[in-house]
Design a protein around this motif. Sequence first.
Motif, PDB file in Angstrom:
ATOM      1  N   GLU A   2       0.824  -1.193   0.000  1.00 54.33           N
ATOM      2  CA  GLU A   2       0.000   0.000   0.000  1.00 54.33           C
ATOM      3  C   GLU A   2       0.864   1.251   0.000  1.00 54.33           C
ATOM      4  OE1 GLU A   2      -2.530  -0.453   3.344  1.00 54.33           O
ATOM      5  OE2 GLU A   2      -4.039  -1.543   2.215  1.00 54.33           O
ATOM      6  N   VAL A   3       0.373   2.265  -0.713  1.00 48.32           N
ATOM      7  CA  VAL A   3       1.079   3.548  -0.797  1.00 48.32           C
ATOM      8  C   VAL A   3       0.334   4.560   0.047  1.00 48.32           C
ATOM      9  CG1 VAL A   3       1.876   5.349  -2.357  1.00 48.32           C
ATOM     10  CG2 VAL A   3       1.785   2.987  -3.144  1.00 48.32           C
ATOM     11  N   TYR A   4       1.038   5.270   0.917  1.00 51.67           N
ATOM     12  CA  TYR A   4       0.410   6.265   1.771  1.00 51.67           C
ATOM     13  C   TYR A   4       0.804   7.656   1.285  1.00 51.67           C
ATOM     14  CZ  TYR A   4      -1.055   2.445   4.733  1.00 51.67           C
ATOM     15  OH  TYR A   4      -1.643   1.303   5.201  1.00 51.67           O
ATOM     16  N   ASN A   5       0.797   8.641   2.167  1.00 48.78           N
ATOM     17  CA  ASN A   5       1.011  10.024   1.760  1.00 48.78           C
ATOM     18  C   ASN A   5       2.273  10.206   0.923  1.00 48.78           C
ATOM     19  OD1 ASN A   5      -1.045  10.180   3.656  1.00 48.78           O
ATOM     20  ND2 ASN A   5      -0.481  12.259   4.218  1.00 48.78           N
ATOM     21  N   THR A   6       2.093  10.812  -0.239  1.00 52.99           N
ATOM     22  CA  THR A   6       3.232  11.055  -1.117  1.00 52.99           C
ATOM     23  C   THR A   6       3.691  12.501  -1.026  1.00 52.99           C
ATOM     24  OG1 THR A   6       1.685  11.488  -2.939  1.00 52.99           O
ATOM     25  CG2 THR A   6       2.528   9.248  -2.718  1.00 52.99           C
ATOM     26  N   ASP A  10      -1.234  15.787   0.840  1.00 49.27           N
ATOM     27  CA  ASP A  10      -2.132  14.659   0.597  1.00 49.27           C
ATOM     28  C   ASP A  10      -2.833  14.223   1.875  1.00 49.27           C
ATOM     29  OD1 ASP A  10      -1.470  14.601  -2.049  1.00 49.27           O
ATOM     30  OD2 ASP A  10      -0.078  12.914  -1.872  1.00 49.27           O
ATOM     31  N   PHE A  11      -4.030  13.669   1.715  1.00 47.84           N
ATOM     32  CA  PHE A  11      -4.733  13.019   2.823  1.00 47.84           C
ATOM     33  C   PHE A  11      -4.697  11.517   2.591  1.00 47.84           C
ATOM     34  CE2 PHE A  11      -6.797  17.201   2.593  1.00 47.84           C
ATOM     35  CZ  PHE A  11      -6.740  17.598   3.930  1.00 47.84           C
ATOM     36  N   THR A  12      -4.863  10.776   3.663  1.00 48.93           N
ATOM     37  CA  THR A  12      -4.957   9.318   3.570  1.00 48.93           C
ATOM     38  C   THR A  12      -6.352   8.893   3.977  1.00 48.93           C
ATOM     39  OG1 THR A  12      -2.616   9.004   4.096  1.00 48.93           O
ATOM     40  CG2 THR A  12      -4.059   7.118   4.391  1.00 48.93           C
ATOM     41  N   LEU A  13      -7.067   8.255   3.066  1.00 53.92           N
ATOM     42  CA  LEU A  13      -8.406   7.734   3.351  1.00 53.92           C
ATOM     43  C   LEU A  13      -8.274   6.311   3.884  1.00 53.92           C
ATOM     44  CD1 LEU A  13     -10.224   8.972   0.114  1.00 53.92           C
ATOM     45  CD2 LEU A  13     -10.610   9.830   2.425  1.00 53.92           C
ATOM     46  N   MET A  14      -8.713   6.092   5.110  1.00 48.22           N
ATOM     47  CA  MET A  14      -8.597   4.757   5.698  1.00 48.22           C
ATOM     48  C   MET A  14      -9.512   3.764   4.971  1.00 48.22           C
ATOM     49  SD  MET A  14      -6.258   5.491   7.633  1.00 48.22           S
ATOM     50  CE  MET A  14      -6.005   3.869   8.333  1.00 48.22           C
ATOM     51  N   SER A  92      -5.320  13.795  -3.022  1.00 45.70           N
ATOM     52  CA  SER A  92      -4.694  15.114  -2.943  1.00 45.70           C
ATOM     53  C   SER A  92      -5.634  16.114  -2.282  1.00 45.70           C
ATOM     54  CB  SER A  92      -4.343  15.604  -4.352  1.00 45.70           C
ATOM     55  OG  SER A  92      -5.531  15.849  -5.106  1.00 45.70           O
ATOM     56  N   PHE A  93      -5.071  17.240  -1.862  1.00 41.69           N
ATOM     57  CA  PHE A  93      -5.874  18.289  -1.243  1.00 41.69           C
ATOM     58  C   PHE A  93      -6.953  18.778  -2.214  1.00 41.69           C
ATOM     59  CE2 PHE A  93      -6.807  22.757  -0.462  1.00 41.69           C
ATOM     60  CZ  PHE A  93      -7.178  22.740   0.874  1.00 41.69           C
ATOM     61  N   GLN A  99     -14.104  16.528  -4.203  1.00 45.18           N
ATOM     62  CA  GLN A  99     -15.025  15.483  -3.767  1.00 45.18           C
ATOM     63  C   GLN A  99     -15.990  16.020  -2.710  1.00 45.18           C
ATOM     64  OE1 GLN A  99     -13.811  11.990  -1.245  1.00 45.18           O
ATOM     65  NE2 GLN A  99     -14.211  10.828  -3.134  1.00 45.18           N
ATOM     66  N   HIS A 100     -15.463  16.811  -1.784  1.00 47.34           N
ATOM     67  CA  HIS A 100     -16.281  17.410  -0.727  1.00 47.34           C
ATOM     68  C   HIS A 100     -17.346  18.319  -1.323  1.00 47.34           C
ATOM     69  CE1 HIS A 100     -17.225  20.203   2.604  1.00 47.34           C
ATOM     70  NE2 HIS A 100     -16.972  19.172   3.379  1.00 47.34           N
TER      71      HIS A 100
END
Length: 318
Positions: A2-6, A10-14, A92-93, A99-100
């Motif tokens: 798995e790839v997390y914050n780059t 960036d946000f990480t969605l669980m 990404s931010f 999306q929000h």
Amino acid sequence: MEVYNTSSTDFTLMGLFNKKDISGLLFAIVSIIFFTALMANGIMIFLIHTDSRLHTPMYFLLSHLSFIDMMYISTIVPKMLVDYLLGQRTISFMGCTAQHFLYLTLVGAEFFLLGLMAYDRYVAICNPLRYPVLMSRQVCWMIIAGSWFGGFLDGFLLTPITMTFPFCNSREINHFFCEAPAVLSLACADTALYETVMYVCCVLMLLIPFSVVMASYAQILTTVHHMSSVEGRKKAFATCSSHMTVVTLFYGAAMYTYMLPHSYHSPAQDTVFSVFYTILTPMLNPLIYSLRNKDVTGALKRAMGRFKCTQKVSGDVF
């Protein structure tokens, strides 16, 4: 792997697929629901626009509800499915902001549209002789425009404020998409005042359409009770029951998420209810309206008949 914050923005969605033992099963279920929702809503729109018997205000509004549902589920689920296949969880931010905004706009538009669709049923049952005037083409377009205006207003007001708060180093959103409460939980600043304002906005957005629904159906029940025709009662209940089922499912889950104080529910419960009204409801809406509606099932049979005739003619030519 798995790839997390780059990057730091960036946000990480669980996400929903964080339990490895059932992640494959959940992925398959969500995929089936997503494609079923797209197909069912697409068929509903196609039938309403091609079958002349469905060219009525009720079905005109229903076609726009199906369109909103298709857009609604598409803002969230494709990202989830692609991330699972690529083994990543980052957003990404700008992606989170978009999306929000889309989520708030579409959910707001659906809130208002469902409420105003109750007015259509009220006019059809309580004032049938004035129905062509009170639910003219112009009025239908005003209902659609009003619903979208309410949704856009919600998105434009809340998204910029939510996304301008300073966020802490963790940036792990304990959710499967960028929903406001989950994003705000990462803010380092005091969000109490804004959360109160957002709570009031959400309550108004829910209660105003819901009040229209309750007032409309109170009048409808009174009118139906005084009907002498048993067949008329059955037809009135058949057309209204589908709408009430959809309203109950959608508003019920949303009220739990946005009106119940945070101390009464956990992140896990929030995820379950969010899945219900963001993923399941767009699939259930067209199924409820089609399975319980003779007009829609009749239109589907006629469309299938035309398709079979076309296939037969094509076969005879060759």
